[in-house]
Design an enzyme around this catalytic site. Structure first.
Site, PDB file in Angstrom:
ATOM      1  N   CYS A 280       0.660  -1.193  -0.088  1.00  0.00           N
ATOM      2  CA  CYS A 280       0.000  -0.031  -0.094  1.00  0.00           C
ATOM      3  C   CYS A 280       1.152   1.330   0.172  1.00  0.00           C
ATOM      4  O   CYS A 280       1.893   1.243   0.727  1.00  0.00           O
ATOM      5  CB  CYS A 280      -0.852   0.036   1.276  1.00  0.00           C
ATOM      6  SG  CYS A 280      -2.349  -0.973   1.277  1.00  0.00           S
TER       7      CYS A 280
ATOM      8  N   ASP B 266      14.027   1.521   7.762  1.00  0.00           N
ATOM      9  CA  ASP B 266      15.091   1.874   8.292  1.00  0.00           C
ATOM     10  C   ASP B 266      15.306   1.016   9.910  1.00  0.00           C
ATOM     11  O   ASP B 266      16.118   0.473  10.317  1.00  0.00           O
ATOM     12  CB  ASP B 266      15.217   3.143   8.843  1.00  0.00           C
ATOM     13  CG  ASP B 266      15.160   4.379   7.742  1.00  0.00           C
ATOM     14  OD1 ASP B 266      14.967   3.622   6.804  1.00  0.00           O
ATOM     15  OD2 ASP B 266      15.474   5.546   7.748  1.00  0.00           O
TER      16      ASP B 266
END
EC number: 2.5.1.7
Length: 425
Positions: free
Chosen positions: A115, A123
């Site tokens: 999405c 990260d």
């Protein structure tokens, strides 16, 4: 491509079986790669995201058999490089990193898709695996991760800008179960799907304490074994059908739910004037739309707060609820793309800085609308059930990512819906 055609205004009555959780199934399937022994996972929903995961696992060398909601995995001969063609379709494919690193000390994973609802960086996943001793490079869109000396336990803080990361917690747990020594996850996600993964790993022989709290402690073991596991009910699918019943229901019963996981949605619906009643076991709930519904206010938060995956559906409910309602998403402040489509149907919504202010209107009108992501598409379906006339929802593939046979389930409770080829897209 396909579209969903919804003829609005039909009262919903009857019963629906809620599927197993998509968001629990994906990391559990990935975790089955942690052993070379057979694993059977039951109640895996037949949605495109789980199909993509099964395909990726097969490409990685696992033997995967799927039948009637059961998935059998035997991962004797794995290789460490995932193919871009499948990974690009699904954000949750990043959770293959943990099992591959634990099992093989090396993996190459294309940066994933899924999405598009704002920033969802990897990260924290990278930082977590580095804390266990892995080396990470990004080359030509691929994560190349290696730990030649194996993974070592460490204390890792997973706090992020918008709260704990669910997939990050999953990934780190899976990496840590075979790591040498003790891993402590601080600021861990406490969602039921994280607990379900921990229960699955424990059945395999992992040593995990604290799942469901903000601090998880994992003692690495040398080897994991095969097991059988049944996935928890999908609380987002259950919540979506609860909202549908609050909009158009006169006695809709949902089976195979978990009352404990639905508390915040249940409390909100009751506060807004709708009738919600669970059985003694807490695995079946009946909803009747309130005769005098009330406006409400929600602010998304990590579990046990109000789930971001349910804010679009509640926005659809508020669109025809008298008064002014407020929806604030603190986790994905950009997750309001459904509002422009709801406005095409006549909703009065103003969005600013991660907050939607909804002035309830008396009626919505059917219109052609475009799904932009999984939960936005669910909101459009709900609005279409309430609207006068016919609504065509295009890009139906978004909803097929996370809802199993939604058209058939809606038909079973009296909705007038049909899935048709989409010649316009």
């Amino acid at each position: 491509m396909e579209k969903l055609v919804v003829h609005g205004g039909f009262t919903l009555r009857g019963a629906v079986n809620i599927s197993g959780s998509k968001n629990a199934s994906l990391p559990i399937l990935a975790a089955s790669l942690l052993t070379d022994e057979p694993v059977v996972v039951r109640r895996v929903p037949d949605v495109s995201d789980t199909n993509f995961m099964v395909q990726i696992m097969g490409q990685l060398g696992a033997s995967v058999e799927r039948s009637s909601g059961n998935v059998r995995v035997e991962a004797r001969n794995l290789h460490s490089e995932a193919a871009y063609e499948q990974v690009r379709k699904m954000r949750a494919s990043i959770c293959l990193m943990g099992p591959l690193m634990a099992r093989m000390q090396r993996c190459v994973i294309p940066l994933p898709g899924g999405c598009v609802i704002g920033d969802r960086p990897v990260d924290l996943h990278i930082r977590a695996i580095q804390a266990l001793g892995a080396q990470v490079q990004i080359e030509r869109g691929n994560l190349i991760i290696e730990a030649p000396r194996g993974l070592k336990g460490a204390t890792v803080d997973l706090s992020g800008d918008h709260g704990p990361t669910v997939l990050g917690t999953d990934n780190l747990m899976m990496a840590a179960v075979l790591a040498e020594g003790t891993t402590v996850i601080e600021s861990a996600a406490s969602e039921p799907e994280v607990v379900d993964l921990a229960n699955f790993l424990t059945k395999m022989g992992a040593n995990i304490q604290g799942a469901g709290t903000r601090r998880i402690v994992i003692e690495g073991v040398e080897k994991l074994r095969g097991c059988n596991h049944t996935v928890i009910p999908d609380r987002i699918e259950a919540g979506t059908f609860m909202v549908a019943a609050a909009m158009m229901g006169d006695g809709v019963t949902l089976r195979r739910v978990c009352e404990e996981h639905m508390t915040v949605v249940t409390d909100l619906l009751r506060k807004c004037g709708h009738h919600v009643e669970f059985n003694e076991r807490g695995d079946t709930v009946t909803i009747i739309a309130g005769k005098t519904p009330k406006c409400g206010e929600i602010k998304t938060a990590p579990y046990p707060g109000y789930p971001t995956d349910m804010q679009a559906q509640m926005t659809a409910l508020f669109a025809t609820t008298p008064g002014i309602s407020v929806v604030k998403d603190t986790i994905f402040p950009q997750r309001f793309m459904h509002c422009s489509e709801l406005k095409r149907m006549g909703a009065d919504i103003k969005v600013d800085n991660g907050t939607a202010v909804i002035s309830g209107v008396e009626t919505l009108s059917g219109a052609p609308v475009m799904a932009s992501d999984l939960r936005a598409s669910a909101a459009l379906v709900l609005a279409a059930l309430k609207a006068e006339g016919t609504t065509e929802i295009h890009r139906l593939y978004h909803i097929d990512r996370g809802y199993e046979m939604i058209d058939e389930k809606l038909l079973a409770i009296g909705a007038a819906v049909e899935r048709l080829p989409d010649d316009d897209n």
